[in-house]
Design an enzyme around this catalytic site. Structure first.
Site, short mmCIF file in Angstrom:
data_model
loop_
_atom_site.label_atom_id
_atom_site.label_comp_id
_atom_site.label_asym_id
_atom_site.label_seq_id
_atom_site.Cartn_x
_atom_site.Cartn_y
_atom_site.Cartn_z
N GLU A 1 0.73 -9.11 8.34
CA GLU A 1 0.82 -7.70 8.71
C GLU A 1 1.75 -6.90 7.81
OE1 GLU A 1 -0.35 -4.42 10.89
OE2 GLU A 1 -1.13 -6.47 10.86
N ARG B 1 -2.69 -7.84 -21.46
CA ARG B 1 -3.58 -7.53 -22.58
C ARG B 1 -2.95 -6.49 -23.52
NH1 ARG B 1 -7.17 -3.41 -22.47
NH2 ARG B 1 -8.91 -4.72 -23.13
N ASP C 1 -8.96 2.08 -25.32
CA ASP C 1 -9.30 1.86 -23.91
C ASP C 1 -9.25 3.17 -23.12
OD1 ASP C 1 -9.66 -0.84 -24.15
OD2 ASP C 1 -7.62 -1.36 -23.54
N PRO D 1 0.81 -1.22 0.00
CA PRO D 1 0.00 0.00 0.00
C PRO D 1 0.84 1.27 0.00
CG PRO D 1 -0.84 -1.56 1.63
CD PRO D 1 0.48 -2.10 1.15
#
Length: 254
Positions: free
Chosen positions: A113, A150, A164, A86
């Site tokens: 954790e 992709r 896209d 994160p």
């Protein structure tokens, strides 16, 4: 391209590799994919890969030894090592394009954790899917792999990926298919005209409108010409009016 994933849960990736477009691309050998269970590398006699954190605190922390030994077993001079955390840089379409040009990507998926801090010294990139926390890095890794794969030549048609959302900095224009009329709502006439120049112009303007309406932050990185700016200004002006009107209605009903 080759992708290697260090994970405690290799089974997470079976659906990705055995479904739809990614499955067909893998069967055509357009890329290589492998998972490495780093638990198999632990030297801890009970098979543990984590331990309690120094200084106390909740949860368990992944140890250096199993992960770094697993990494050492597959890393080459052409490898790019990505730690999923994160705290990393937020993943986006531009980063996906850059990573799709690499020869060998190694993703490290955490769990519990977090990681022993010293593992960060052995990676090239720290990457996050967004400002939220997942149970483990596997879910984020699958999303990133899907996005990267992709883009590879031959996986899907080039003109499909070029249109896209985010590929040109804008959200994708609205799409329609048969029937021409559904529940009284018609397909825009320009799309039925067969006039390719007008269709192209319409789609570009709709991309601008949609981006200005839903993701105006994306426009900050684009250089717009006068015509594009006029389209954007009109949308933003009307958007502010709608928001203001909505607030007035909420006050009355409240």
């Amino acid at each position: 391209m080759k992708i290697s994933v260090l994970t405690l849960f290799p089974e997470y990736f079976e659906p990705l590799m055995t479904t739809s477009i990614i499955k067909r691309a893998k069967e055509k050998d357009l890329f290589e994919f492998e998972t490495i269970d780093f638990r198999k590398f632990t030297k801890e006699k009970h098979g543990h890969v984590d331990d309690t954190p120094y200084g106390g605190g909740a949860g368990m922390v992944l140890m250096c030894q199993p992960i770094l030994d697993a990494l050492e077993s597959i890393r080459t001079e052409n490898s790019t090592v990505i730690l999923l955390t994160p705290q990393g840089k937020t993943f986006n379409q531009q980063i996906a394009k850059e990573l799709s040009l690499k020869e060998h990507l190694i993703f490290i998926c955490g769990h519990y954790e977090g990681f022993d801090e010293r593992i960060r010294d052995y990676v090239d990139i720290q990457m996050s899917l967004g400002d939220f926390v997942l149970t483990g890095g596997e879910s984020a890794c699958m999303v990133m792999c899907d996005c990267i794969l992709r883009i590879l030549p031959g996986v899907i048609r080039q003109d499909s990926s070029d249109d896209d959302s985010f590929s040109n900095g804008l959200l994708e224009y609205p799409q329609y298919t048969r029937p021409e009329v559904y529940n009284g709502k018609r397909v825009p006439d320009v799309l039925l005209s067969g006039h390719h120049a007008n269709i192209k112009k319409y789609r570009h303007e709709e991309s601008l409108k949609r981006t200005a309406l839903y993701r105006p932050d994306l426009l900050e990185n684009l250089e717009l010409d006068k015509e594009d700016q006029k389209v954007v200004d009109t949308v933003l002006k009307n958007k502010k009016y709608r928001v203001k009107k909505q607030k007035l209605i909420l006050r009355k009903t409240g």
